[in-house]
Design a protein around this motif. Structure first.
Motif, mmCIF file in Angstrom:
data_model
loop_
_atom_site.group_PDB
_atom_site.id
_atom_site.type_symbol
_atom_site.label_atom_id
_atom_site.label_comp_id
_atom_site.label_asym_id
_atom_site.label_seq_id
_atom_site.Cartn_x
_atom_site.Cartn_y
_atom_site.Cartn_z
ATOM 1 N N LYS A 233 -112.646 -33.480 32.333
ATOM 2 C CA LYS A 233 -113.578 -32.787 33.224
ATOM 3 C C LYS A 233 -114.712 -33.717 33.633
ATOM 4 N N GLY A 234 -115.196 -34.512 32.673
ATOM 5 C CA GLY A 234 -116.326 -35.388 32.957
ATOM 6 C C GLY A 234 -116.000 -36.493 33.944
ATOM 7 N N THR A 235 -114.863 -37.163 33.782
ATOM 8 C CA THR A 235 -114.520 -38.253 34.701
ATOM 9 C C THR A 235 -114.298 -37.724 36.107
ATOM 10 N N THR A 236 -113.692 -36.540 36.207
ATOM 11 C CA THR A 236 -113.446 -35.983 37.535
ATOM 12 C C THR A 236 -114.730 -35.432 38.149
ATOM 13 N N LEU A 237 -115.622 -34.905 37.329
ATOM 14 C CA LEU A 237 -116.923 -34.487 37.848
ATOM 15 C C LEU A 237 -117.673 -35.692 38.413
ATOM 16 N N ARG A 238 -117.616 -36.813 37.729
ATOM 17 C CA ARG A 238 -118.257 -38.033 38.246
ATOM 18 C C ARG A 238 -117.642 -38.419 39.590
ATOM 19 N N TRP A 239 -116.294 -38.392 39.666
ATOM 20 C CA TRP A 239 -115.571 -38.718 40.907
ATOM 21 C C TRP A 239 -116.004 -37.795 42.037
ATOM 22 N N LEU A 240 -116.097 -36.489 41.734
ATOM 23 C CA LEU A 240 -116.443 -35.515 42.759
ATOM 24 C C LEU A 240 -117.889 -35.671 43.218
ATOM 25 N N CYS A 241 -118.792 -35.876 42.284
ATOM 26 C CA CYS A 241 -120.204 -36.008 42.657
ATOM 27 C C CYS A 241 -120.446 -37.233 43.531
ATOM 28 N N GLU A 242 -119.724 -38.305 43.289
ATOM 29 C CA GLU A 242 -119.849 -39.488 44.143
ATOM 30 C C GLU A 242 -119.483 -39.150 45.575
ATOM 31 N N ARG A 243 -118.464 -38.315 45.742
ATOM 32 C CA ARG A 243 -118.016 -37.962 47.092
ATOM 33 C C ARG A 243 -118.890 -36.897 47.733
ATOM 34 N N HIS B 285 -107.138 -27.861 35.893
ATOM 35 C CA HIS B 285 -106.219 -28.643 35.051
ATOM 36 C C HIS B 285 -106.966 -29.650 34.184
ATOM 37 N N ASN B 286 -108.143 -29.244 33.691
ATOM 38 C CA ASN B 286 -108.947 -30.084 32.799
ATOM 39 C C ASN B 286 -109.286 -31.447 33.404
ATOM 40 N N GLY B 287 -109.467 -31.466 34.710
ATOM 41 C CA GLY B 287 -109.847 -32.697 35.400
ATOM 42 C C GLY B 287 -108.709 -33.372 36.126
#
Length: 291
Positions: free
Chosen positions: A211-221, A81-83
């Motif tokens: 996509k970028g903001t959620t990728l950042r969120w996911l990588c932190e976790r 869903h595009n992030g």
């Protein structure tokens, strides 16, 4: 290794040759062409990447049901869903949703009615459409089934909307639509589909969601530094990933402004560009020349 099988892109001089722990791939126009199954070359390259210990995930504008049936290869978590949502096909954990507010969804529906555009509003149990559209029926069959019903004020008042996708089949109204969506306070990003080269699909998500903001969120976790991420894509909705990852790879069909944000360019989807990119990343990781 300098990944010589890929051409340099706009930010090539900034690439620091980082170690890569996670490979993130867009779907339409990148991992998939005109069919719902990846080519043999793409499947083989992704399998080799995962076998080497590099984690693999998708980042797509599609809903979860539109992910390829590759659970044994790509367990996720995946950005969909595009992030606006993170899901896992087999290994649970880190799932989340960043939904639209009810008032914002209602204002977005009003914009769609004013421009008389076809749009899909996605909920947890399916999707609603602004009007019937024969061009969308093939996607319904392939990915998500028929719509639950039409978008109405009553539906939006009672339903959590994860994301909406607005179709501008001619591409002539995209700038206006993006401006209207931004005026509501929602994030708006453009994507394309290989089978409809003139059409633009605008993903409308909650404020600040991409996509970028959620990728950042996911990588932190996941405990993965963004510098250790390689991302590949072909559309403007991949730009937010390209700005933050250590290795950004644009497909050959990507617009010039997207290529300008990437470190490398791969061939286009019809020349198995994703496979070329994955083999280059594998060679970089193992210290061997790409075949």
């Amino acid at each position: 290794m300098i990944m010589t099988t890929l051409a340099p892109a706009g930010r090539h001089s900034e690439w620091q040759s980082p170690a890569i722990e996670l490979f993130v791939s867009d779907l339409d126009g990148t991992f998939l062409g005109l069919t719902e199954s990846p080519s043999a070359a793409v499947t083989e390259a992704a399998g080799a990447l995962v076998a080497s210990g590099i984690r693999f995930a998708f980042a797509t504008g599609r809903l979860p049901a539109g992910l390829p049936d590759l659970a044994e290869l790509a367990a996720g978590p995946h950005i969909v869903h595009n992030g606006a949502q993170v899901v896992a096909q087999t290994q649970t954990g880190h799932e989340t949703t960043f939904a639209l507010g009810a008032a914002q969804a209602a204002r977005l529906a009003a914009v769609c009615r004013r421009f008389d555009v076809y749009a899909e509003f996605y909920a947890h149990d399916g999707h609603y459409v602004t009007r019937p559209d024969p061009l969308a029926e093939a996607a319904w069959e392939l990915m998500m089934g028929s719509p639950i019903g039409l978008v109405t004020d009553e539906v939006l008042a009672e339903t959590t909307i994860i994301k909406a996708t607005i179709a501008d089949y001619s591409g002539r109204h995209t700038a206006q639509l993006v401006g209207e969506i931004a005026a509501i306070g929602l994030a708006a990003e453009e994507s394309t589909a290989p089978g409809m080269p003139d059409a633009v699909f605008i993903n409308a998500t909650a404020p600040g969601v991409s996509k970028g903001t959620t990728l950042r969120w996911l990588c932190e976790r996941l405990g993965i530094p963004l510098g250790a991420v390689a991302a590949i894509g072909d559309g403007r909705n991949d730009s937010s990933m390209f700005r933050i990852v250590g290795t950004a790879i644009a497909m050959g069909s990507a617009p010039a402004d997207v290529v300008a944000l990437a470190h490398f360019v791969a061939p286009d989807v019809f020349d198995d560009g994703a496979a070329v990119a994955m083999r280059a990343v594998l060679a970089h990781t193992t210290g061997r020349d790409a075949a």
